[in-house]
Write an enzyme that holds these catalytic residues in place. Structure first.
Site, mmCIF file in Angstrom:
data_model
loop_
_atom_site.group_PDB
_atom_site.id
_atom_site.type_symbol
_atom_site.label_atom_id
_atom_site.label_comp_id
_atom_site.label_asym_id
_atom_site.label_seq_id
_atom_site.Cartn_x
_atom_site.Cartn_y
_atom_site.Cartn_z
ATOM 1 N N TRP A 11 -21.694 10.487 37.482
ATOM 2 C CA TRP A 11 -20.605 9.527 37.250
ATOM 3 C C TRP A 11 -20.877 8.731 35.971
ATOM 4 O O TRP A 11 -19.961 8.442 35.206
ATOM 5 C CB TRP A 11 -20.496 8.571 38.451
ATOM 6 N N HIS A 12 -22.158 8.393 35.752
ATOM 7 C CA HIS A 12 -22.479 7.564 34.599
ATOM 8 C C HIS A 12 -22.314 8.300 33.273
ATOM 9 O O HIS A 12 -22.009 7.676 32.262
ATOM 10 C CB HIS A 12 -23.898 7.000 34.719
ATOM 11 N N GLY A 13 -22.531 9.590 33.252
ATOM 12 C CA GLY A 13 -22.353 10.270 31.977
ATOM 13 C C GLY A 13 -22.625 11.753 32.062
ATOM 14 O O GLY A 13 -23.374 12.212 32.929
ATOM 15 N N PHE A 65 -18.456 4.960 30.200
ATOM 16 C CA PHE A 65 -18.424 5.668 31.474
ATOM 17 C C PHE A 65 -17.009 5.731 32.037
ATOM 18 O O PHE A 65 -16.774 6.156 33.096
ATOM 19 C CB PHE A 65 -19.361 5.017 32.492
#
Lengths: 486, 77
Positions: A322-324, A486
């Site tokens: 999800w973050h990257g 993000f």
């Protein structure tokens, strides 16, 4: 639009003023237009993506609620999930996925090639995607009745304070508030103002200042000494807190000024006594989302020990992705998941060890906070480094070249050292700012010292924010928020 | 510049003592805060590096934050 931009300082008071002047019936339309303007300020085309996501989730939820057949409900749910997550995949993960597959094929002797699409990553796509997903899933589960007014629903998806970096709101918290008739409330304004000041201090005074040192050290890891890398990593832990918690505070403050209460996103995370506790206090809305929509449906902790640990690893794997779209975020997620699993496995032996004597208990309690902070700092290295090799180099230099190398000369100036000390001290106390209560005593009298100290505190904080901002604009220009990517 | 830093440190300590130790009057703490404020503004208008003004205002802010967190009322969020 950035919260720390000149245009936002004009935009926010104007929006608040017009919002409170307008009659209740017109407020949603005005806020929706204001939110779209906020989002499209830098790129108009992003509006079409958010509109598409809004329409898909709105009609899918209505269809799910109105259909009598279970099969049709499932079909609409799956279709909406595929479309919403598909958009996220194309814009955020496509290049990463194909590049990884091509690398893997070439590793085994193949000769595949792929030219990267380099699509623009729409700001906040991960945040509003999760928000729309929770809406459709909640309607499917029967937890929330589908919204019939498309305007209120579109506003729920695009409400400007929390649109680009959260807090990730649930429909049952935000939609009823958007619909409720509101009156100007001094308590709301006081809260809002305190949160805004707290947010700007965290972002401009703390995060942006420490970020300069972090960027200079992490920009040249090979030449930096281990000591400077260690300090830069600790500073990054504070920087990312200041940056993200600062954004959340500004969002909560701006929403309060519009009479809307957003969910708290941070709760003194660096005072945690374990990694598990840290993730209950850090980015609370994302972690509760992952718990409700992934961890619990998989069985949570009400299953075998091995399955429980597997569930934790899956949640943190998703959190990393999800973050990257990069392997270092995946490793960061897995590292955190692994640490939590280790804590669970060691929980009972540690309790037995701790409870044997009172001194042991006190010592363990005393060291658990700094120990957790150090552990969390070790994981942030993967988050901050540009790739896995750089992260490995940071660890290597911390353990092999602690003194030799550059970076420590930054601390030779007395004013810099004083400013660092001041910034760190403010970092310790600023989270308490929104909690300060400036109410009169039971007889309705205000304490002179309190009035004087409160007014002076706000004047000095505003002056400090202004001067730090001027200093930063003069040297580096306007800085963005880390979580915008993000 | 060293003068500005000495003023800030002395004023910060004076302010802290006068707020914590009740025997010292409100006047002394106002004087200390005024010294930091004046120092910050003076450095700005004399076009010194902005960091001196930031230190001045930051010292007041930090001191008052500490004071209000310890002595002030708190509400549940």
């Amino acid at each position: 639009m950035n919260f720390n931009s000149v245009i936002f300082l004009i935009y926010l008071p104007l929006v608040i003023l017009i919002y409170w002047i307008l009659p209740h019936k017109a407020r949603w339309a005005f806020l929706l237009l204001a939110s779209y303007f906020f989002y499209a300020y830098h790129n108009v085309f992003l509006i079409f993506l958010i509109l598409g996501t809004t329409l898909v989730s709105f009609f899918a939820a209505l269809g799910i609620q109105n259909s009598q057949k279970k099969g049709l409900k499932v079909f609409l749910l799956v279709l909406s999930l595929v479309l919403i997550l598909g958009a996220l995949f194309v814009f955020k993960y496509l290049d990463f996925a194909v590049t990884s597959v091509v690398s893997l094929v070439n590793l085994f002797g193949g000769n595949a090639s792929y030219s990267v699409l380099n699509l623009i990553l729409p700001v906040g796509i991960s945040f509003y995607t999760f928000q729309t997903l929770s809406y459709v899933i909640d309607v499917y589960r029967g937890k929330f009745e589908a919204e019939r007014h498309i305007g209120y629903y579109a506003l729920f998806v695009s409400f400007f304070p929390q649109l680009v970096a959260g807090p990730i709101e649930r429909p049952n918290n935000l939609i009823p508030q958007l619909k409720a008739i509101k009156k100007i409330d001094s308590e709301c304004f006081s809260y809002g103002f305190q949160y805004l000041i707290s947010g700007f201090v965290k972002k401009i005074v703390i995060a942006d200042f420490l970020g300069v040192f972090v960027a200079s050290i992490y920009g040249n890891i090979a030449d930096a000494s281990g000591a400077s890398l260690l300090i830069a990593t600790m500073f990054f832990a504070i920087q990312i807190y200041g940056d993200f918690a600062g954004y959340s505070d500004i969002a909560i403050g701006a929403a309060h000024l519009l009479g809307i209460h957003l969910t708290k996103n941070f709760d003194h995370p660096y005072l945690s006594k374990s990694v598990r506790e840290f993730y209950r206090r850090w980015h609370i809305t994302l972690n509760s989302w992952l718990t409700d929509y992934i961890y619990i449906p998989m069985g949570g902790s009400r299953c075998s020990r091995s399955r429980h640990l597997f569930n934790i690893m899956v949640v943190f794997l998703v959190s990393g992705f999800w973050h990257g779209a990069s392997w270092n975020y995946v490793i960061w997620g897995l590292l955190n998941g692994g640490l939590i699993c280790l804590e669970i496995l060691l929980e009972k032996p540690l309790e037995r060890f701790k409870n044997k004597t009172e001194i042991r208990k006190k010592v363990v309690n005393f060291i658990s906070v700094p120990f957790t902070f150090i552990i969390i700092c070790c994981t942030w290295i993967f988050f901050r480094a540009s790739d896995i090799q750089s992260a490995g180099l940071v660890y290597a230099r911390i353990f092999t070249s602690f003194i030799s190398g550059n970076g420590l000369e930054y601390f030779t100036s007395a004013t810099t050292v004083l400013r660092v000390v001041l910034t760190l001290a403010i970092f310790v106390f600023i989270p308490y700012l929104p909690r300060l209560n400036f109410k009169p005593d039971e007889e309705g009298n205000y304490n002179t010292k309190q009035i004087f100290s409160t007014l002076t505190l706000y004047v000095s904080l505003i002056l400090m924010i202004g001067f730090c901002w001027m200093s930063q604009l003069a040297s580096n220009g306007e800085s963005g928020f880390i979580y915008f990517q993000f | 510049m060293i003068v500005a830093i000495i003023i800030y440190v002395v004023a910060f300590l004076l302010a802290l003592i006068s707020f914590v130790w009740k025997r010292l009057s409100l006047v002394s703490s106002i004087c200390a805060i005024a010294a930091m404020l004046a120092g910050g503004l003076y450095c700005y208008f004399m076009q010194y590096d902005l960091v001196y003004s930031i230190l001045g205002f930051g010292s007041i802010a930090l001191f008052l934050l500490i004071y209000l967190v310890i002595r002030g009322g708190k509400r549940e969020l």
